[in-house]
Scaffold this motif. Structure first.
Motif, PDB file in Angstrom:
ATOM      1  N   ARG A 138      13.941   7.571 -23.158  1.00 32.50           N
ATOM      2  CA  ARG A 138      15.397   8.340 -23.822  1.00 32.50           C
ATOM      3  C   ARG A 138      16.682   7.268 -22.381  1.00 32.50           C
ATOM      4  O   ARG A 138      16.099   7.465 -21.238  1.00 32.50           O
ATOM      5  N   ALA A 139      17.969   7.532 -23.589  1.00 36.39           N
ATOM      6  CA  ALA A 139      18.986   6.868 -22.377  1.00 36.39           C
ATOM      7  C   ALA A 139      19.692   8.197 -22.567  1.00 36.39           C
ATOM      8  O   ALA A 139      20.611   8.496 -23.632  1.00 36.39           O
ATOM      9  N   GLU A 140      20.396   8.455 -20.816  1.00 35.41           N
ATOM     10  CA  GLU A 140      21.758   9.656 -20.948  1.00 35.41           C
ATOM     11  C   GLU A 140      22.313   9.409 -20.546  1.00 35.41           C
ATOM     12  O   GLU A 140      22.345   8.054 -19.365  1.00 35.41           O
ATOM     13  N   GLY A 141      23.315   9.872 -20.127  1.00 40.40           N
ATOM     14  CA  GLY A 141      24.511  10.094 -19.317  1.00 40.40           C
ATOM     15  C   GLY A 141      23.727  10.261 -17.754  1.00 40.40           C
ATOM     16  O   GLY A 141      22.989  11.240 -17.503  1.00 40.40           O
ATOM     17  N   SER A 142      24.798   9.604 -16.799  1.00 34.60           N
ATOM     18  CA  SER A 142      23.918   9.332 -15.036  1.00 34.60           C
ATOM     19  C   SER A 142      24.995  10.234 -14.519  1.00 34.60           C
ATOM     20  O   SER A 142      26.318  10.140 -14.810  1.00 34.60           O
ATOM     21  N   PRO A 143      24.315  11.237 -13.697  1.00 35.58           N
ATOM     22  CA  PRO A 143      25.335  12.035 -12.691  1.00 35.58           C
ATOM     23  C   PRO A 143      25.995  10.478 -11.932  1.00 35.58           C
ATOM     24  O   PRO A 143      27.083  11.155 -11.141  1.00 35.58           O
ATOM     25  N   LEU A 144      25.587   9.844 -11.522  1.00 38.16           N
ATOM     26  CA  LEU A 144      25.896   8.802 -10.928  1.00 38.16           C
ATOM     27  C   LEU A 144      27.237   7.986 -11.533  1.00 38.16           C
ATOM     28  O   LEU A 144      27.917   7.413 -10.820  1.00 38.16           O
ATOM     29  N   GLY A 145      27.394   8.763 -12.824  1.00 36.13           N
ATOM     30  CA  GLY A 145      28.469   7.815 -13.442  1.00 36.13           C
ATOM     31  C   GLY A 145      27.935   6.884 -14.584  1.00 36.13           C
ATOM     32  O   GLY A 145      29.295   5.947 -15.604  1.00 36.13           O
ATOM     33  N   GLY A 146      27.111   5.882 -14.541  1.00 34.86           N
ATOM     34  CA  GLY A 146      26.200   5.087 -15.440  1.00 34.86           C
ATOM     35  C   GLY A 146      25.539   5.364 -16.117  1.00 34.86           C
ATOM     36  O   GLY A 146      25.200   6.725 -16.937  1.00 34.86           O
ATOM     37  N   ALA A 147      24.440   4.710 -16.435  1.00 37.62           N
ATOM     38  CA  ALA A 147      23.078   5.279 -17.060  1.00 37.62           C
ATOM     39  C   ALA A 147      22.237   6.120 -16.677  1.00 37.62           C
ATOM     40  O   ALA A 147      21.763   5.463 -15.184  1.00 37.62           O
ATOM     41  N   ARG A 148      21.431   6.761 -17.305  1.00 32.53           N
ATOM     42  CA  ARG A 148      20.115   6.883 -17.260  1.00 32.53           C
ATOM     43  C   ARG A 148      18.535   7.110 -18.082  1.00 32.53           C
ATOM     44  O   ARG A 148      19.342   6.865 -19.231  1.00 32.53           O
ATOM     45  N   PHE A 149      17.657   6.370 -17.366  1.00 29.49           N
ATOM     46  CA  PHE A 149      16.682   6.628 -18.721  1.00 29.49           C
ATOM     47  C   PHE A 149      15.745   7.716 -17.692  1.00 29.49           C
ATOM     48  O   PHE A 149      15.231   7.473 -16.881  1.00 29.49           O
ATOM     49  N   VAL A 150      15.123   8.191 -18.955  1.00 27.19           N
ATOM     50  CA  VAL A 150      14.172   9.918 -18.805  1.00 27.19           C
ATOM     51  C   VAL A 150      13.084   8.495 -19.385  1.00 27.19           C
ATOM     52  O   VAL A 150      12.536   9.452 -20.529  1.00 27.19           O
ATOM     53  N   ILE A 151      11.641   9.132 -18.749  1.00 26.63           N
ATOM     54  CA  ILE A 151      10.385   9.119 -19.285  1.00 26.63           C
ATOM     55  C   ILE A 151      10.031  10.751 -19.349  1.00 26.63           C
ATOM     56  O   ILE A 151       9.971  10.721 -18.027  1.00 26.63           O
ATOM     57  N   THR A 152       9.378  11.254 -20.413  1.00 28.74           N
ATOM     58  CA  THR A 152       8.711  11.547 -20.676  1.00 28.74           C
ATOM     59  C   THR A 152       7.629  12.154 -21.132  1.00 28.74           C
ATOM     60  O   THR A 152       7.072  11.702 -21.588  1.00 28.74           O
ATOM     61  N   LEU A 153       6.195  11.904 -20.061  1.00 33.25           N
ATOM     62  CA  LEU A 153       4.817  12.277 -19.658  1.00 33.25           C
ATOM     63  C   LEU A 153       3.988  13.532 -20.357  1.00 33.25           C
ATOM     64  O   LEU A 153       4.403  14.512 -19.628  1.00 33.25           O
ATOM     65  N   PRO A 154       3.709  13.575 -20.997  1.00 32.37           N
ATOM     66  CA  PRO A 154       2.455  15.063 -21.087  1.00 32.37           C
ATOM     67  C   PRO A 154       1.435  15.343 -19.987  1.00 32.37           C
ATOM     68  O   PRO A 154       0.832  14.573 -19.495  1.00 32.37           O
ATOM     69  N   VAL A 155       1.377  15.959 -19.754  1.00 35.71           N
ATOM     70  CA  VAL A 155       0.945  16.942 -18.717  1.00 35.71           C
ATOM     71  C   VAL A 155      -0.939  17.193 -19.392  1.00 35.71           C
ATOM     72  O   VAL A 155      -0.886  18.161 -19.628  1.00 35.71           O
TER      73      VAL A 155
ATOM     74  N   ALA B  53      12.559   9.571 -14.080  1.00 35.38           N
ATOM     75  CA  ALA B  53      14.313   8.995 -14.562  1.00 35.38           C
ATOM     76  C   ALA B  53      14.527   8.410 -13.339  1.00 35.38           C
ATOM     77  O   ALA B  53      14.618   8.218 -12.641  1.00 35.38           O
ATOM     78  N   VAL B  54      15.808   6.992 -14.141  1.00 35.08           N
ATOM     79  CA  VAL B  54      16.604   6.301 -13.346  1.00 35.08           C
ATOM     80  C   VAL B  54      17.627   6.029 -13.457  1.00 35.08           C
ATOM     81  O   VAL B  54      18.165   5.731 -14.794  1.00 35.08           O
ATOM     82  N   ASP B  55      18.212   6.137 -12.823  1.00 28.95           N
ATOM     83  CA  ASP B  55      20.041   6.179 -12.399  1.00 28.95           C
ATOM     84  C   ASP B  55      20.642   5.427 -11.431  1.00 28.95           C
ATOM     85  O   ASP B  55      20.145   4.723 -10.920  1.00 28.95           O
ATOM     86  N   ASP B  56      22.080   4.277 -12.494  1.00 28.25           N
ATOM     87  CA  ASP B  56      22.439   4.040 -12.008  1.00 28.25           C
ATOM     88  C   ASP B  56      24.135   3.977 -11.991  1.00 28.25           C
ATOM     89  O   ASP B  56      24.182   5.022 -12.972  1.00 28.25           O
ATOM     90  N   ASP B  57      24.681   3.939 -11.334  1.00 33.48           N
ATOM     91  CA  ASP B  57      26.332   3.823 -11.444  1.00 33.48           C
ATOM     92  C   ASP B  57      27.002   2.889 -11.933  1.00 33.48           C
ATOM     93  O   ASP B  57      28.120   2.365 -11.799  1.00 33.48           O
ATOM     94  N   GLY B  58      26.384   2.237 -12.825  1.00 34.58           N
ATOM     95  CA  GLY B  58      27.553   0.975 -13.605  1.00 34.58           C
ATOM     96  C   GLY B  58      28.137   1.933 -14.758  1.00 34.58           C
ATOM     97  O   GLY B  58      28.294   2.947 -14.499  1.00 34.58           O
TER      98      GLY B  58
END
Length: 438
Positions: A421-438, A368-373
């Protein structure tokens, strides 16, 4: 997943056929009951045919004063018990629907008690009061249970006779659909040469041929698009290099400060155009899994290395990547490119903080990559992954970019069998989540 879906289709078809046969059985039973009487009565009447024949052809054929004598003779030699009972008692023993037949002097069967009833006569001709009495025969050789088993066996034989050809017909369709499902999976994963190899005698051969023609057309279009994109990008590099060289010469000879500023702006535009060409070339390389050079690698060092590849920025970058992420079969360079694109995107819009995090569960790894933008509106969280798509906001125009970074990141993740996928971040900005299969 496709195989499971096809299996569910045929399982539902099988259940539908069985329910249809069951429903048809009940419809046949009730239709015959309505039109020709209760089938159970007919079965019981056939089983008691000998006793009925004896009554009608031996006892009833006797002279008026000899009727009781013959009945007694039958009683002595038959295992069936014959009794004379009052008409009212017989009527009370029968349901309302059968009393009318009894009143008319017909033989009324009662399969449940293995007996039948019939009035002695209607006019009292055989003996005094005979019209008020009923002859009851009990212990008849009636076995409705066996008859029901026989009827059920008939229906089962009919059902099997229907299901066997249906099963053989369905099996050929099922195998064909399984083959088409595998082709669709391969084609969807980027193997554009995948085609259905099906015999012309197969039941769904025409469908397979249409799918193959469609795949040929799609492959041609994608290859043409890829070739055009690659060729145009390469061809653009030559005039760009010439313009850069000419501007450097012009800048070295320019003495007017205003002209130097304009030349500097033009050089910036050329650098931007050169960057666009490079990104277009990268896009053309991500169209197929053949470009994936996957090998087992520790994921944590790859993610931490992404933070060292970013340009300097005033935002605070926190990397909370644990050491126990383990190994994954990945193309480390390509995955790092995707994560770096997300981090650079966060640098453009974050107000003061960016967080890179990762976690591992039983079946997947999430990065996950979060920002407060300012964040991304819900209705645009899928559109931002389209090539050249830019949010229609002033902050986008200020930060620049071509709208290719996120698209490249999603394609790189998809080649690893994952999702972005893109989501809302706990920091207040955007969150990008990469999901990789194990």
């Amino acid at each position: 997943m496709q195989d499971g879906h096809v299996n569910r289709i045929f399982f539902r078809f099988f259940v539908l056929v069985m329910l249809s046969i069951t429903a048809a059985t009940f419809v046949i039973y009730f239709a015959f009951s309505r039109l020709f009487g209760d089938p159970l009565d007919d079965i019981a009447r056939r089983q008691a045919a000998a006793q009925i024949f004896l009554l009608e052809q031996y006892v009833d054929k006797a002279a008026t004063d000899d009727w009781l004598t013959r009945l007694n003779n039958v009683r002595e030699v038959s295992e069936v018990r014959y009794d004379l009972i009052a008409l009212g008692e017989a009527r009370s023993a029968l349901p309302d629907s059968r009393r009318a037949a009894l009143d008319r002097g017909e033989i009324v069967l009662d399969p449940s008690s293995r007996s039948f009833y019939r009035r002695v006569d209607l006019e009292g001709e055989r003996y005094i009061g005979s019209h008020e009495e009923v002859l009851r025969a009990q212990n008849l050789p009636v076995d409705v249970k066996q008859a029901l088993i026989m009827e059920a066996l008939r229906y089962i034989i009919v059902a099997v006779a229907l299901l066997v050809p249906i099963a053989l017909w369905s099996r050929s369709h099922w195998q064909g659909l399984q083959s088409l499902s595998r082709v669709a999976d391969e084609f969807g994963s980027g193997k554009l040469t995948a085609r259905s190899q099906m015999k012309p005698s197969a039941s769904i051969y025409p469908l397979a041929e249409r799918i193959n023609h469609m795949a040929d057309r799609i492959e041609d279009l994608l290859e043409a698009q890829k070739s055009l994109l690659h060729s145009v990008s390469h061809e653009l590099r030559t005039p760009i290099a010439r313009l850069e060289f000419a501007l450097e010469l012009l800048d070295a000879r320019a003495k007017d400060p205003d002209l130097s500023r304009r030349i500097g702006a033009m050089e910036g535009d050329l650098r931007e155009l050169n960057s666009l060409v490079n990104e277009l070339l990268d896009m053309s390389k991500l169209e197929s899994a053949r470009n994936l050079q996957a090998e087992l690698a520790e994921l944590a060092p790859v993610l931490r290395g992404c933070t060292q590849m970013l340009p300097p920025s005033p935002q605070q970058l926190d990397c909370t990547v644990p050491d126990d992420l383990g190994e994954l079969e990945i193309d480390a360079r390509l995955l790092a490119r995707a994560v770096c694109n997300l981090l650079r995107n966060a640098q453009k819009y974050a107000a003061g903080r960016i967080v890179l995090s990762a976690s591992r569960s039983d079946g997947a790894v999430e990065i996950a990559v979060d920002d407060d933008g300012p964040g991304i509106p819900d209705e645009e969280r899928e559109k931002i992954f389209d090539p050249f798509y830019r949010l229609d906001r002033s902050r986008d125009r200020a930060t620049g970019g071509f709208g290719l970074g996120l698209s490249i990141a999603r394609k790189a993740v998809a080649l690893h069998g994952g999702s972005l996928r893109a989501e809302g971040s706990p920091l207040g900005g955007a969150r990008f989540v990469i999901t990789l299969p194990v």
